[in-house]
Write an enzyme that holds these catalytic residues in place. Structure first.
Site, PDB file in Angstrom:
ATOM      1  N   HIS A 120      51.384  13.949  29.069  1.00  0.00           N
ATOM      2  CA  HIS A 120      52.253  12.948  29.709  1.00  0.00           C
ATOM      3  C   HIS A 120      53.481  12.737  28.830  1.00  0.00           C
ATOM      4  O   HIS A 120      54.617  12.759  29.310  1.00  0.00           O
ATOM      5  CB  HIS A 120      51.455  11.658  29.884  1.00  0.00           C
ATOM      6  CG  HIS A 120      52.218  10.520  30.489  1.00  0.00           C
ATOM      7  ND1 HIS A 120      52.672  10.520  31.785  1.00  0.00           N
ATOM      8  CD2 HIS A 120      52.600   9.319  29.962  1.00  0.00           C
ATOM      9  CE1 HIS A 120      53.306   9.373  32.027  1.00  0.00           C
ATOM     10  NE2 HIS A 120      53.284   8.641  30.945  1.00  0.00           N
ATOM     11  N   ASP A 133      48.195   6.599  29.843  1.00  0.00           N
ATOM     12  CA  ASP A 133      48.603   7.320  31.051  1.00  0.00           C
ATOM     13  C   ASP A 133      48.137   8.777  31.020  1.00  0.00           C
ATOM     14  O   ASP A 133      48.779   9.656  31.591  1.00  0.00           O
ATOM     15  CB  ASP A 133      50.140   7.297  31.202  1.00  0.00           C
ATOM     16  CG  ASP A 133      50.663   5.930  31.583  1.00  0.00           C
ATOM     17  OD1 ASP A 133      49.862   5.009  31.810  1.00  0.00           O
ATOM     18  OD2 ASP A 133      51.908   5.776  31.651  1.00  0.00           O
ATOM     19  N   ASP A 135      56.895   0.699  29.436  1.00  0.00           N
ATOM     20  CA  ASP A 135      55.876  -0.140  30.075  1.00  0.00           C
ATOM     21  C   ASP A 135      54.574  -0.158  29.265  1.00  0.00           C
ATOM     22  O   ASP A 135      53.557  -0.699  29.720  1.00  0.00           O
ATOM     23  CB  ASP A 135      55.624   0.297  31.527  1.00  0.00           C
ATOM     24  CG  ASP A 135      55.079   1.706  31.658  1.00  0.00           C
ATOM     25  OD1 ASP A 135      55.544   2.596  30.924  1.00  0.00           O
ATOM     26  OD2 ASP A 135      54.180   1.929  32.501  1.00  0.00           O
ATOM     27  N   HIS A 136      54.618   0.425  28.054  1.00  0.00           N
ATOM     28  CA  HIS A 136      53.454   0.400  27.151  1.00  0.00           C
ATOM     29  C   HIS A 136      53.800  -0.195  25.789  1.00  0.00           C
ATOM     30  O   HIS A 136      52.905  -0.501  25.004  1.00  0.00           O
ATOM     31  CB  HIS A 136      52.887   1.813  26.982  1.00  0.00           C
ATOM     32  CG  HIS A 136      52.413   2.393  28.287  1.00  0.00           C
ATOM     33  ND1 HIS A 136      51.077   2.494  28.616  1.00  0.00           N
ATOM     34  CD2 HIS A 136      53.101   2.838  29.367  1.00  0.00           C
ATOM     35  CE1 HIS A 136      50.977   2.993  29.840  1.00  0.00           C
ATOM     36  NE2 HIS A 136      52.177   3.207  30.315  1.00  0.00           N
ATOM     37  N   HIS A 163      47.159   1.858  34.522  1.00  0.00           N
ATOM     38  CA  HIS A 163      47.799   1.539  35.805  1.00  0.00           C
ATOM     39  C   HIS A 163      46.781   1.455  36.939  1.00  0.00           C
ATOM     40  O   HIS A 163      45.759   2.150  36.928  1.00  0.00           O
ATOM     41  CB  HIS A 163      48.832   2.619  36.184  1.00  0.00           C
ATOM     42  CG  HIS A 163      50.049   2.634  35.318  1.00  0.00           C
ATOM     43  ND1 HIS A 163      51.135   1.824  35.540  1.00  0.00           N
ATOM     44  CD2 HIS A 163      50.334   3.356  34.208  1.00  0.00           C
ATOM     45  CE1 HIS A 163      52.050   2.050  34.610  1.00  0.00           C
ATOM     46  NE2 HIS A 163      51.590   2.986  33.783  1.00  0.00           N
ATOM     47  N   HIS A 203      56.352   5.024  26.118  1.00  0.00           N
ATOM     48  CA  HIS A 203      57.045   4.516  27.314  1.00  0.00           C
ATOM     49  C   HIS A 203      57.179   2.990  27.273  1.00  0.00           C
ATOM     50  O   HIS A 203      56.294   2.284  26.805  1.00  0.00           O
ATOM     51  CB  HIS A 203      56.327   4.957  28.590  1.00  0.00           C
ATOM     52  CG  HIS A 203      56.580   6.402  28.916  1.00  0.00           C
ATOM     53  ND1 HIS A 203      55.722   7.150  29.697  1.00  0.00           N
ATOM     54  CD2 HIS A 203      57.600   7.236  28.576  1.00  0.00           C
ATOM     55  CE1 HIS A 203      56.210   8.380  29.815  1.00  0.00           C
ATOM     56  NE2 HIS A 203      57.333   8.460  29.141  1.00  0.00           N
ATOM     57  N   HIS A 260      51.325   5.474  23.864  1.00  0.00           N
ATOM     58  CA  HIS A 260      52.519   6.328  23.908  1.00  0.00           C
ATOM     59  C   HIS A 260      53.760   5.458  24.002  1.00  0.00           C
ATOM     60  O   HIS A 260      53.677   4.242  24.107  1.00  0.00           O
ATOM     61  CB  HIS A 260      52.437   7.366  25.031  1.00  0.00           C
ATOM     62  CG  HIS A 260      52.463   6.820  26.427  1.00  0.00           C
ATOM     63  ND1 HIS A 260      51.472   6.018  26.955  1.00  0.00           N
ATOM     64  CD2 HIS A 260      53.373   6.973  27.428  1.00  0.00           C
ATOM     65  CE1 HIS A 260      51.754   5.717  28.206  1.00  0.00           C
ATOM     66  NE2 HIS A 260      52.911   6.281  28.511  1.00  0.00           N
TER      67      HIS A 260
HETATM   68 FE    FE Z   1      52.796   3.882  32.178  1.00  0.00          FE
HETATM   69 ZN    ZN Z   2      53.732   6.471  30.589  1.00  0.00          ZN
END
Ligand code: FE
Ligand code: ZN
Length: 258
Positions: free
Chosen positions: A115, A134, A61-62, A172, A59, A57
């Site tokens: 998400h 996530d 942090d990905h 995570h 985001h 996805h």
């Molecule tokens: Fe994340």
């Molecule tokens: Zn995420």
């Protein structure tokens, strides 16, 4: 046919990036690179060159490492078709029932919105590997930033029939806090109590708790257990439909102070 060898790369505060290596062809994919540096360092350590990025996805942090890794390795970026405009450097957009080849290994794509609206997961059946970003966490699930409880329940239900031995490579290390919450909604679940204790020991020793297995998740993850009478009773929702039970569980988690 060589199974994927999967290496865990910790990044940022609590992210895990998964490096999947198919050794017959030296095909090497990183799932959800938050940053480029730790991926480059791991590839150097292993003497490997990155061929693919798999994003679940959009985001940051990905996907934060996408462009730098593409520049460094000239690798191919695969990500959700439904979110192609938000995936930096995407080359191959994929969605439900598409397949992704990493050398001799083939993954199947699931659309798992909830998400985010374009979230996908990759299941490599012959490597027993599910890369779920996530969407599903160890004893938890992702927050509903862009989707409804009904969508997320439907998404999680796509994992319900995966084999017990499937390893759940989530993105995570949230397991300890998830376990604390899970015990509040499924207090009489013996498997959950046992797992929560094991997780506390691992974390106290500074060890990772991921990947888990689908078998463990089915037995202990409250977000997969909306149809279980014990959980329904603890929530005061005996006989309610699964989406209502899931929605209440998610709401309580959002408000839970660990
Ligand atoms: Fe994340
Ligand atoms: Zn995420």
């Amino acid at each position: 046919m060589a199974r994927l060898k999967i290496h865990r790369i910790p990044a940022r505060k609590d992210n895990y990036l998964w490096l999947a290596h198919e050794p017959d062809t030296d095909t090497v994919a990183i799932v959800d690179p938050a940053d480029a540096e730790p991926v480059i360092a791991k590839c150097e350590e292993l003497g490997l060159s990155l061929t693919h990025i798999l994003n679940t996805h959009h985001h940051g942090d990905h996907t934060g490492g996408n462009l730098a890794l593409k520049e460094y390795f000239d690798c191919v970026i695969i990500g959700p078709a439904a979110d192609r405009d938000r995936i930096p450097g995407i080359d191959i957009p994929v969605g439900e029932d598409d397949t992704v080849a990493l050398g001799t290994e083939t993954g199947r794509v699931f659309d798992v919105p909830g998400h985010t609206r374009g979230h996908i997961a990759y299941w490599f059946a012959s490597s027993d590997a599910l890369f779920c970003g996530d969407t599903l966490f160890a004893m938890g699930c992702g927050r509903l930033f862009e989707g409804t409880p009904a969508q997320m329940w439907d998404s999680l239900s796509k994992f319900a029939d995966l084999p017990d031995e499937t390893r759940v490579y989530c993105a995570h290390e949230y397991t300890e806090a998830n376990a604390r919450f899970a015990l509040t909604v499924d207090p009489d679940n013996a498997a959950l109590k046992k797992r929560a204790a094991a997780v506390s020991r691992l974390r106290a020793a500074g060890k990772a708790t991921v990947p888990s297995t689908m078998e463990d998740e089915r037995a202990t993850n409250p977000f997969l257990r909306a149809e279980e009478p014990g959980l329904q009773e603890a929530l005061g929702l005996v006989g309610a439909d699964a989406v209502a039970v899931f929605a209440e569980t998610r709401l309580r988690k959002d408000n839970f102070k660990a």
